[in-house]
Design a protein around this motif. Structure first.
Motif, PDB file in Angstrom:
ATOM      1  N   TRP A  76       0.844  -1.204   0.000  1.00 56.45           N
ATOM      2  CA  TRP A  76       0.000   0.000   0.000  1.00 56.45           C
ATOM      3  C   TRP A  76       0.875   1.248   0.000  1.00 56.45           C
ATOM      4  N   LEU A  77       1.885   1.266   0.854  1.00 54.71           N
ATOM      5  CA  LEU A  77       2.769   2.427   0.927  1.00 54.71           C
ATOM      6  C   LEU A  77       3.476   2.662  -0.403  1.00 54.71           C
ATOM      7  N   GLU A  78       4.032   1.600  -0.966  1.00 51.54           N
ATOM      8  CA  GLU A  78       4.845   1.757  -2.167  1.00 51.54           C
ATOM      9  C   GLU A  78       4.003   2.026  -3.417  1.00 51.54           C
ATOM     10  N   THR A  79       2.809   1.449  -3.480  1.00 55.82           N
ATOM     11  CA  THR A  79       1.973   1.572  -4.678  1.00 55.82           C
ATOM     12  C   THR A  79       1.163   2.856  -4.696  1.00 55.82           C
ATOM     13  N   TYR A  80       0.612   3.234  -3.541  1.00 62.48           N
ATOM     14  CA  TYR A  80      -0.316   4.351  -3.481  1.00 62.48           C
ATOM     15  C   TYR A  80       0.200   5.538  -2.658  1.00 62.48           C
ATOM     16  N   THR A  81       0.618   5.243  -1.432  1.00 62.11           N
ATOM     17  CA  THR A  81       0.895   6.327  -0.490  1.00 62.11           C
ATOM     18  C   THR A  81       2.089   7.173  -0.902  1.00 62.11           C
ATOM     19  N   PHE A  82       3.227   6.542  -1.113  1.00 69.01           N
ATOM     20  CA  PHE A  82       4.428   7.326  -1.409  1.00 69.01           C
ATOM     21  C   PHE A  82       4.295   8.124  -2.713  1.00 69.01           C
ATOM     22  N   PRO A  83       3.775   7.540  -3.787  1.00 66.49           N
ATOM     23  CA  PRO A  83       3.603   8.363  -4.995  1.00 66.49           C
ATOM     24  C   PRO A  83       2.669   9.560  -4.777  1.00 66.49           C
ATOM     25  N   GLU A  84       1.587   9.360  -4.038  1.00 64.53           N
ATOM     26  CA  GLU A  84       0.670  10.478  -3.791  1.00 64.53           C
ATOM     27  C   GLU A  84       1.313  11.521  -2.887  1.00 64.53           C
ATOM     28  N   GLU A  85       2.021  11.088  -1.861  1.00 60.59           N
ATOM     29  CA  GLU A  85       2.667  12.056  -0.974  1.00 60.59           C
ATOM     30  C   GLU A  85       3.737  12.859  -1.711  1.00 60.59           C
ATOM     31  N   MET A  86       4.384  12.259  -2.700  1.00 63.57           N
ATOM     32  CA  MET A  86       5.360  13.017  -3.480  1.00 63.57           C
ATOM     33  C   MET A  86       4.685  14.138  -4.271  1.00 63.57           C
ATOM     34  N   ARG A  87       3.421  13.972  -4.627  1.00 56.82           N
ATOM     35  CA  ARG A  87       2.701  15.037  -5.337  1.00 56.82           C
ATOM     36  C   ARG A  87       2.552  16.284  -4.470  1.00 56.82           C
ATOM     37  N   LEU A  88       2.558  16.085  -3.141  1.00 56.72           N
ATOM     38  CA  LEU A  88       2.421  17.237  -2.244  1.00 56.72           C
ATOM     39  C   LEU A  88       3.726  18.021  -2.109  1.00 56.72           C
ATOM     40  N   SER A  89       4.738  17.636  -2.887  1.00 57.45           N
ATOM     41  CA  SER A  89       5.926  18.499  -2.975  1.00 57.45           C
ATOM     42  C   SER A  89       5.565  19.836  -3.615  1.00 57.45           C
ATOM     43  N   ASP A  90       4.456  19.857  -4.328  1.00 57.54           N
ATOM     44  CA  ASP A  90       3.918  21.085  -4.915  1.00 57.54           C
ATOM     45  C   ASP A  90       3.059  21.776  -3.850  1.00 57.54           C
ATOM     46  N   PRO A  91       3.461  22.938  -3.344  1.00 57.22           N
ATOM     47  CA  PRO A  91       2.685  23.608  -2.293  1.00 57.22           C
ATOM     48  C   PRO A  91       1.237  23.875  -2.689  1.00 57.22           C
ATOM     49  N   ALA A  92       0.989  24.166  -3.957  1.00 63.66           N
ATOM     50  CA  ALA A  92      -0.383  24.433  -4.386  1.00 63.66           C
ATOM     51  C   ALA A  92      -1.241  23.182  -4.259  1.00 63.66           C
ATOM     52  N   TYR A  93      -0.669  22.022  -4.578  1.00 61.56           N
ATOM     53  CA  TYR A  93      -1.427  20.782  -4.450  1.00 61.56           C
ATOM     54  C   TYR A  93      -1.650  20.441  -2.981  1.00 61.56           C
ATOM     55  N   ALA A  94      -0.655  20.671  -2.155  1.00 62.31           N
ATOM     56  CA  ALA A  94      -0.828  20.440  -0.712  1.00 62.31           C
ATOM     57  C   ALA A  94      -1.952  21.305  -0.171  1.00 62.31           C
ATOM     58  N   HIS A  95      -2.012  22.560  -0.592  1.00 62.28           N
ATOM     59  CA  HIS A  95      -3.071  23.470  -0.171  1.00 62.28           C
ATOM     60  C   HIS A  95      -4.435  22.951  -0.629  1.00 62.28           C
ATOM     61  N   GLU A  96      -4.516  22.490  -1.881  1.00 61.99           N
ATOM     62  CA  GLU A  96      -5.777  21.979  -2.416  1.00 61.99           C
ATOM     63  C   GLU A  96      -6.265  20.768  -1.628  1.00 61.99           C
ATOM     64  N   ILE A  97      -5.363  19.832  -1.354  1.00 61.62           N
ATOM     65  CA  ILE A  97      -5.749  18.612  -0.651  1.00 61.62           C
ATOM     66  C   ILE A  97      -6.129  18.911   0.791  1.00 61.62           C
ATOM     67  N   ALA A  98      -5.423  19.825   1.448  1.00 61.37           N
ATOM     68  CA  ALA A  98      -5.762  20.166   2.831  1.00 61.37           C
ATOM     69  C   ALA A  98      -7.183  20.700   2.926  1.00 61.37           C
ATOM     70  N   HIS A  99      -7.542  21.603   2.025  1.00 62.16           N
ATOM     71  CA  HIS A  99      -8.895  22.159   2.050  1.00 62.16           C
ATOM     72  C   HIS A  99      -9.933  21.102   1.652  1.00 62.16           C
ATOM     73  N   ARG A 100      -9.610  20.263   0.684  1.00 65.05           N
ATOM     74  CA  ARG A 100     -10.551  19.212   0.287  1.00 65.05           C
ATOM     75  C   ARG A 100     -10.793  18.262   1.453  1.00 65.05           C
ATOM     76  N   TYR A 101      -9.729  17.892   2.123  1.00 62.26           N
ATOM     77  CA  TYR A 101      -9.852  16.973   3.258  1.00 62.26           C
ATOM     78  C   TYR A 101     -10.738  17.558   4.354  1.00 62.26           C
ATOM     79  N   LEU A 102     -10.531  18.804   4.717  1.00 57.18           N
ATOM     80  CA  LEU A 102     -11.334  19.397   5.783  1.00 57.18           C
ATOM     81  C   LEU A 102     -12.771  19.625   5.337  1.00 57.18           C
TER      82      LEU A 102
END
Length: 428
Positions: free
Chosen positions: A93-119
């Motif tokens: 799970w970590l290698e297939t899904y989690t780590f690739p998705e977490e690497m996308r949050l290296s983009d601050p704009a994407y991190a901001h988008e996901i934080a607001h979507r999550y809340l």
């Protein structure tokens, strides 16, 4: 200053833990709750509250349950976008899904988008406080805290620290983990309603040097929480043994580096040894039960009743996105099902308490959230006990509160959330 507000309905007030004595007698129902300056002022008959606050605005939810907002004690907001991906074992799970998705949050704009979507998603499901892992990028923690602060939420978060056994784009070092976390603590911990959690992902992704650095940081900032994972899967435990051959057990990989204490949050904690159980109870650390995740990824059955009997502090959590739902209602249902499989069925009062007061206790926030009591913060939810035809027809024959509430626990979703208040302010 916001004018006083009176909510009418079936106001749920726990008077004790439902794990002590008869669960059915652990709470009372009041007719109304008075909110002043973002806090619970008092509960009781509507007439009494109108006399106490004649200028209060009255909002009627007479057929609904007025409850503390739900508290999710362990989640991964960066995994919002991969929730309900086809399940595998933990490392896959970590290698297939989690780590690739977490690497996308290296983009601050994407991190901001996901934080607001999550809340947005968690508030829609009645959750008013979460404790979440971020990514190894410090700005992902900034993004989450900024999103929580914009909603005036009480929230817990921390930068996830990993210096091995993860993709290069997610690795930090012992020193950078310490430095980044220290800077985030200075920026966010205790700001408004925010709490920082020092966050090693789990021992397999941290070297002994990094664990020691984070243990030293926790000693320097003892009011912070510390969150991590412990004994989630049997393969994981075997992996830890190869990485820490001199450790007495999995817990010792934290304990020997200063990462065991009463403000520690240990997610999953399914396959504990007798020594681990004894030490966790002795120090007053919290175990966080993540039932939808444990079944979705096939981790095992957490025996909540036994752990509470042994004196453990227990929180309840979705574990988004290994957990398969943003809903604490679905999480309670899964906890009930796991209790049945473990031979220890949980009463509806116990399930509801775990999702509110129990998780607040795990986060050391019982004086602020998790109950409807004078002086606590008015983070509340109105539950429609007849939100779907199937639930309505079952609740209509109920003999008491708990039998009326149980169908919503087992079959409810975001349609059951009629309103959410954060410090007394409606969110819909």
């Amino acid at each position: 200053m916001t004018p006083p507000r009176i909510l009418t309905g079936q106001v749920l007030c726990f008077t004790r833990s439902p794990f002590q004595g008869d669960p059915a007698g652990s709470a009372r129902l009041d007719e109304a709750v008075l909110i002043e300056n973002g806090h619970i002022s008092r509960t009781g008959p509507l007439a009494d509250l109108r006399t106490a606050a004649p200028d209060a605005r009255i909002e009627r939810y007479d057929d609904h349950l007025i409850s503390p907002g739900f508290i999710d004690a362990h989640a991964h907001y960066p995994q919002t976008g991969i929730i309900a991906s086809w399940g595998k074992r933990l490392r896959d799970w970590l290698e297939t899904y989690t780590f690739p998705e977490e690497m996308r949050l290296s983009d601050p704009a994407y991190a901001h988008e996901i934080a607001h979507r999550y809340l947005d998603l968690t508030l829609a499901n009645g959750t008013t406080t979460v404790a979440t892992f971020c990514t190894s990028h410090a700005h992902s923690t900034d993004a989450f805290f900024e999103a929580a602060q914009s909603r005036n939420l009480r929230a817990v978060a921390g930068k996830t620290c990993m210096d091995r056994n993860a993709p290069a784009g997610l690795l930090d070092t012992a020193q950078s983990a310490y430095d980044d976390s220290a800077a985030l603590i200075a920026r966010w911990h205790g700001t408004g309603r925010l709490t920082y959690a020092i966050t090693p992902r789990f021992s397999p992704t941290s070297t002994p040097d990094q664990l020691s650095a984070l243990g030293a940081l926790w000693a320097e900032h003892p009011t912070c929480l510390m969150q991590t994972h412990l004994s989630e899967q049997v393969e994981e435990i075997a992996w830890v043994k190869t990485l820490f051959p001199t450790a007495r057990d999995y817990l010792d990989t934290y304990e020997s580096h200063g990462l065991l204490g009463p403000r520690g949050l240990y997610g999953h904690a399914i396959h504990l040894t007798p020594r681990e159980r004894a030490r966790l109870a002795e120090v007053g650390a919290a175990l966080v039960h993540c039932p939808t995740s444990n079944t979705f990824i096939g981790s095992g059955l957490f025996d909540m009743a036994a752990r509470i009997h042994d004196g453990h502090r227990i929180g309840l959590a979705t574990d988004t996105g290994g957990g398969s739902s943003f809903s604490m209602l679905r999480t309670m249902a899964a906890a009930y099902e796991i209790g049945q499989l473990s031979g220890t069925p949980l009463h509806p009062a116990q399930l509801w308490w775990c999702a509110t007061a129990g998780s607040a206790d795990a986060l050391h926030m019982s004086d602020s959230i998790g109950t409807i009591a004078p002086g606590t913060e008015a983070d509340l939810v109105a539950i429609d006990l007849a939100s779907t035809p199937a639930i309505a027809q079952r609740a209509a024959t109920a003999a008491d509160l708990w039998s009326a509430l149980f169908p919503t626990i087992m079959m409810g979703d975001d349609r059951a959330i009629a309103q959410v208040w954060v410090t007394g302010e409606p969110q819909r």
